[in-house]
Design a protein around this motif. Structure first.
Motif, PDB file in Angstrom:
ATOM      1  N   LEU A 155       0.859  -1.056  -0.126  1.00 23.56           N
ATOM      2  CA  LEU A 155       0.039   0.134  -0.123  1.00 23.56           C
ATOM      3  C   LEU A 155       0.981   1.276   0.126  1.00 23.56           C
ATOM      4  CD1 LEU A 155      -2.917  -0.778   2.513  1.00 23.56           C
ATOM      5  CD2 LEU A 155      -2.987  -0.461   0.316  1.00 23.56           C
ATOM      6  N   ALA A 156       0.848   2.363  -0.908  1.00 26.03           N
ATOM      7  CA  ALA A 156       1.527   3.534  -0.869  1.00 26.03           C
ATOM      8  C   ALA A 156       0.788   4.403   0.075  1.00 26.03           C
ATOM      9  CB  ALA A 156       1.387   3.885  -2.428  1.00 26.03           C
ATOM     10  N   PRO A 157       1.724   5.358   0.510  1.00 28.73           N
ATOM     11  CA  PRO A 157       1.360   6.350   1.332  1.00 28.73           C
ATOM     12  C   PRO A 157       0.095   7.063   0.896  1.00 28.73           C
ATOM     13  CG  PRO A 157       3.346   7.206   0.387  1.00 28.73           C
ATOM     14  CD  PRO A 157       3.065   5.842   0.074  1.00 28.73           C
ATOM     15  N   ALA A 158      -0.618   7.614   2.187  1.00 25.42           N
ATOM     16  CA  ALA A 158      -1.693   8.281   1.808  1.00 25.42           C
ATOM     17  C   ALA A 158      -1.701   9.546   0.784  1.00 25.42           C
ATOM     18  CB  ALA A 158      -2.239   8.982   3.115  1.00 25.42           C
ATOM     19  N   GLY A 159      -2.661   9.447  -0.021  1.00 26.66           N
ATOM     20  CA  GLY A 159      -2.415  10.590  -1.344  1.00 26.66           C
ATOM     21  C   GLY A 159      -3.318  10.244  -2.454  1.00 26.66           C
ATOM     22  N   ARG A 160      -3.244  10.693  -3.708  1.00 24.02           N
ATOM     23  CA  ARG A 160      -4.410  10.490  -4.613  1.00 24.02           C
ATOM     24  C   ARG A 160      -3.873   9.030  -4.904  1.00 24.02           C
ATOM     25  NH1 ARG A 160      -7.064  14.134  -6.786  1.00 24.02           N
ATOM     26  NH2 ARG A 160      -6.476  16.426  -6.352  1.00 24.02           N
ATOM     27  N   ALA A 161      -4.924   8.301  -5.267  1.00 26.87           N
ATOM     28  CA  ALA A 161      -4.951   6.765  -5.420  1.00 26.87           C
ATOM     29  C   ALA A 161      -4.318   6.724  -6.774  1.00 26.87           C
ATOM     30  CB  ALA A 161      -6.255   6.370  -5.392  1.00 26.87           C
ATOM     31  N   VAL A 162      -3.638   5.785  -6.810  1.00 26.26           N
ATOM     32  CA  VAL A 162      -3.021   5.041  -8.036  1.00 26.26           C
ATOM     33  C   VAL A 162      -3.339   3.642  -8.430  1.00 26.26           C
ATOM     34  CG1 VAL A 162      -0.991   4.774  -9.677  1.00 26.26           C
ATOM     35  CG2 VAL A 162      -1.195   6.750  -8.226  1.00 26.26           C
ATOM     36  N   ALA A 163      -4.178   3.370  -9.257  1.00 24.67           N
ATOM     37  CA  ALA A 163      -4.552   1.791  -9.678  1.00 24.67           C
ATOM     38  C   ALA A 163      -3.746   1.174  -9.880  1.00 24.67           C
ATOM     39  CB  ALA A 163      -5.641   1.928 -10.508  1.00 24.67           C
ATOM     40  N   GLN A 164      -3.567  -0.361  -9.170  1.00 19.22           N
ATOM     41  CA  GLN A 164      -2.690  -1.291  -9.505  1.00 19.22           C
ATOM     42  C   GLN A 164      -1.304  -0.809  -9.335  1.00 19.22           C
ATOM     43  OE1 GLN A 164      -3.867  -4.502  -9.978  1.00 19.22           O
ATOM     44  NE2 GLN A 164      -5.873  -3.545  -9.290  1.00 19.22           N
ATOM     45  N   GLN A 165      -0.768  -0.271  -8.076  1.00 18.62           N
ATOM     46  CA  GLN A 165       0.421   0.093  -8.115  1.00 18.62           C
ATOM     47  C   GLN A 165       1.382  -0.870  -8.109  1.00 18.62           C
ATOM     48  OE1 GLN A 165       0.834   3.501  -5.165  1.00 18.62           O
ATOM     49  NE2 GLN A 165      -1.256   3.157  -5.094  1.00 18.62           N
ATOM     50  N   GLU A 166       2.400  -0.744  -8.766  1.00 23.62           N
ATOM     51  CA  GLU A 166       3.734  -1.649  -8.983  1.00 23.62           C
ATOM     52  C   GLU A 166       4.623  -1.647  -7.715  1.00 23.62           C
ATOM     53  OE1 GLU A 166       4.188  -4.092 -11.238  1.00 23.62           O
ATOM     54  OE2 GLU A 166       2.485  -3.318 -12.382  1.00 23.62           O
ATOM     55  N   PRO A 167       4.884  -2.881  -7.102  1.00 24.89           N
ATOM     56  CA  PRO A 167       6.076  -2.623  -6.333  1.00 24.89           C
ATOM     57  C   PRO A 167       7.076  -1.536  -6.147  1.00 24.89           C
ATOM     58  CG  PRO A 167       5.604  -4.692  -6.653  1.00 24.89           C
ATOM     59  CD  PRO A 167       4.843  -3.965  -7.710  1.00 24.89           C
ATOM     60  N   ALA A 168       7.573  -1.260  -7.191  1.00 24.25           N
ATOM     61  CA  ALA A 168       8.874  -0.358  -7.319  1.00 24.25           C
ATOM     62  C   ALA A 168       8.003   1.092  -7.046  1.00 24.25           C
ATOM     63  CB  ALA A 168       9.582  -0.318  -8.619  1.00 24.25           C
ATOM     64  N   GLU A 169       6.925   1.243  -7.596  1.00 25.58           N
ATOM     65  CA  GLU A 169       6.242   2.720  -7.415  1.00 25.58           C
ATOM     66  C   GLU A 169       5.886   2.941  -5.978  1.00 25.58           C
ATOM     67  OE1 GLU A 169       4.481   6.440  -7.918  1.00 25.58           O
ATOM     68  OE2 GLU A 169       5.927   5.229  -8.877  1.00 25.58           O
ATOM     69  N   ILE A 170       5.558   1.800  -5.290  1.00 24.19           N
ATOM     70  CA  ILE A 170       5.194   1.840  -3.944  1.00 24.19           C
ATOM     71  C   ILE A 170       6.456   2.215  -3.085  1.00 24.19           C
ATOM     72  CG2 ILE A 170       4.261   0.696  -1.822  1.00 24.19           C
ATOM     73  CD1 ILE A 170       2.483  -1.064  -3.645  1.00 24.19           C
ATOM     74  N   GLN A 171       7.297   1.373  -3.266  1.00 26.34           N
ATOM     75  CA  GLN A 171       8.581   1.803  -2.608  1.00 26.34           C
ATOM     76  C   GLN A 171       9.131   3.197  -2.835  1.00 26.34           C
ATOM     77  OE1 GLN A 171      12.176  -0.418  -3.832  1.00 26.34           O
ATOM     78  NE2 GLN A 171      12.891  -0.507  -1.780  1.00 26.34           N
ATOM     79  N   ARG A 172       9.145   3.703  -3.909  1.00 25.55           N
ATOM     80  CA  ARG A 172       9.318   5.084  -4.407  1.00 25.55           C
ATOM     81  C   ARG A 172       8.684   5.987  -3.526  1.00 25.55           C
ATOM     82  NH1 ARG A 172       8.039   9.431  -6.846  1.00 25.55           N
ATOM     83  NH2 ARG A 172       6.220   8.528  -7.477  1.00 25.55           N
ATOM     84  N   ARG A 173       7.308   5.637  -3.517  1.00 27.33           N
ATOM     85  CA  ARG A 173       6.433   6.600  -2.622  1.00 27.33           C
ATOM     86  C   ARG A 173       6.802   6.864  -1.256  1.00 27.33           C
ATOM     87  NH1 ARG A 173       0.469   6.557  -4.874  1.00 27.33           N
ATOM     88  NH2 ARG A 173       0.414   8.423  -3.342  1.00 27.33           N
ATOM     89  N   TRP A 174       7.073   5.488  -0.517  1.00 22.53           N
ATOM     90  CA  TRP A 174       7.444   5.606   0.786  1.00 22.53           C
ATOM     91  C   TRP A 174       8.530   6.237   1.134  1.00 22.53           C
ATOM     92  CZ3 TRP A 174       4.440   5.568   4.598  1.00 22.53           C
ATOM     93  CH2 TRP A 174       3.073   4.722   4.597  1.00 22.53           C
ATOM     94  N   GLN A 175       9.685   6.163   0.104  1.00 20.04           N
ATOM     95  CA  GLN A 175      10.887   6.918   0.144  1.00 20.04           C
ATOM     96  C   GLN A 175      10.584   8.258   0.185  1.00 20.04           C
ATOM     97  OE1 GLN A 175      12.990   4.825  -2.894  1.00 20.04           O
ATOM     98  NE2 GLN A 175      13.711   3.301  -1.473  1.00 20.04           N
TER      99      GLN A 175
END
Length: 391
Positions: free
Chosen positions: A126-146
């Motif tokens: 789960l990416a951090p709170a913010g605008r929803a992005v459907a079907q986020q890839e693991p790399a994108e989730i990690q980037r957003r948490w960083q």
């Protein structure tokens, strides 16, 4: 046992803290509260010692200059340190708790932190709170948490460490890790918002902290509800909104042939004419109102989402920011209603309302009422008292 509970934000942030305080009192504890100034009287009216913390979170008032904003991090440190004397535990209700863990450490008290949404907890799914992005890839989730961690540190880590130094405490390296600790509580319903499957921490999900409300509905509202078909509820709680949103809401409800109840809220929603199909209300007991409406149109706050689900009411969610996008996605995934664009127009909202009012959706929403637990605050209070989960 003495417990200090810290809560900042709007009503949706403070109400769960009051629910926990009530359950702690039922268990024989002394619960103290630090809450925004506009909620101190509410807490004191429930019989709790309460101090003002931070600033009043309220929509801007036309023609009124906003008060000067203090250093809110230093204010948290000073207010909580003064309130924590003699306390055995310090509980942060909501994750924006810059001082609670340090004050607990300084006073030799246990520390517990509670998040209100799964997207507040770092995880691989789960990416951090913010605008929803459907079907986020693991790399994108990690980037957003960083990026989220950098944001926390860039904005606030220096001031937190400055205040920790004033308490004689060593600096910390990562603010979000410091706030969450190793075992945060997740204070939301496990069916509505299940804990992340791959969280970076050990999540202890208690369920939502619900404050029982036995207040009767105002006579005018009760009479309006009884006078015809169940209306649609329209309310954005503590969120601001322009007049165009007010207009779109009214026009959309009329487009689907329903009556409406408009909660004025901080947006100042109002009737746009003298037609008898609508009623404007102030804050009322949602636990009494929502079972009597045809649908709930709202901004996607955790509390309103839970209250509507518990009432078995279909929902239309128009998220504006933060975890509201997450709750909107959950309403859609569970088949409890529909999601409307944040930039509301009457056509799109009418489409969403029409979808939410279909018989299959209303049936699912009604059946879902039995899925929502009402014991979250009891569970959390026992954890606080028993000391089984702390950072």
């Amino acid at each position: 046992m003495r417990v200090l509970i810290s809560s900042v934000g709007t009503r949706g942030d403070v109400q769960p803290a009051l629910a926990l305080a009530q359950r702690l009192r039922d268990l024989g504890c002394e619960a103290r509260l630090c809450v925004p100034p506009n909620f101190v009287a509410w807490a004191q009216g429930l019989g709790f010692a309460a101090r003002p913390l931070g600033v009043e979170m309220r929509a801007p008032r036309p023609g009124v200059a906003p008060p000067p904003v203090p250093d809110l991090i230093t204010d948290q440190f000073e207010t909580l340190q003064a309130a924590a004397e003699g306390c055995d535990a310090v509980v942060g209700a909501g994750v924006h708790q810059y001082a609670a863990r340090s004050v607990a450490e300084r006073n030799g008290a246990r520390y517990l932190i509670a998040a209100y949404a799964p997207v507040s907890l770092p995880s691989a799914d789960l990416a951090p709170a913010g605008r929803a992005v459907a079907q986020q890839e693991p790399a994108e989730i990690q980037r957003r948490w960083q990026a989220a961690r950098r944001g926390w540190n860039d904005r606030s880590l220096g001031r937190v460490n400055l205040n920790r130094g004033r308490l004689g405490l060593a600096p910390v390296d990562d603010l979000l890790d410091h706030i969450l600790g190793a075992r945060p509580l997740l204070a939301c319903d496990a069916w509505l918002g299940p804990a992340p499957r791959a969280a970076d921490v050990e999540v202890v999900q208690t369920g939502a902290w619900l404050l029982p409300d036995t207040a009767a509905l105002p006579p005018a509202l009760d009479a309006f509800l009884a006078a015809g078909e169940a209306p649609v509820y329209l309310g954005f709680g503590s969120m601001p909104a322009p007049y165009e949103t007010n207009l779109a809401l009214v026009e959309a409800v009329r487009a689907v042939g329903r009556r409406m109840v408009l909660s004025a809220g901080w947006a100042g929603f109002a009737r746009i004419d003298d037609a008898p199909d609508g009623l404007v209300i102030e804050d009322v007991n949602h636990q009494a109102l929502f079972p009597r409406v045809a649908a709930v149109v709202h901004h996607g706050g955790a509390g309103t989402t839970t209250a509507a689900a518990l009432a078995g009411a279909p929902q239309v969610v128009a998220p504006l920011f933060s975890d509201q996008f997450y709750w909107a996605s959950r309403v859609a995934e569970l088949g409890l209603g529909a999601v409307a664009p944040s930039a509301l127009d009457s056509y799109e909202l009418a489409r969403a309302l029409d979808a939410a009012l279909r018989p299959a959706v209303t049936a699912r929403a009604s059946a879902a009422a039995g899925q929502v637990s009402t014991t979250g605050a009891d569970t959390a209070a026992r954890i606080v008292v028993e000391g089984g989960r702390s950072a």
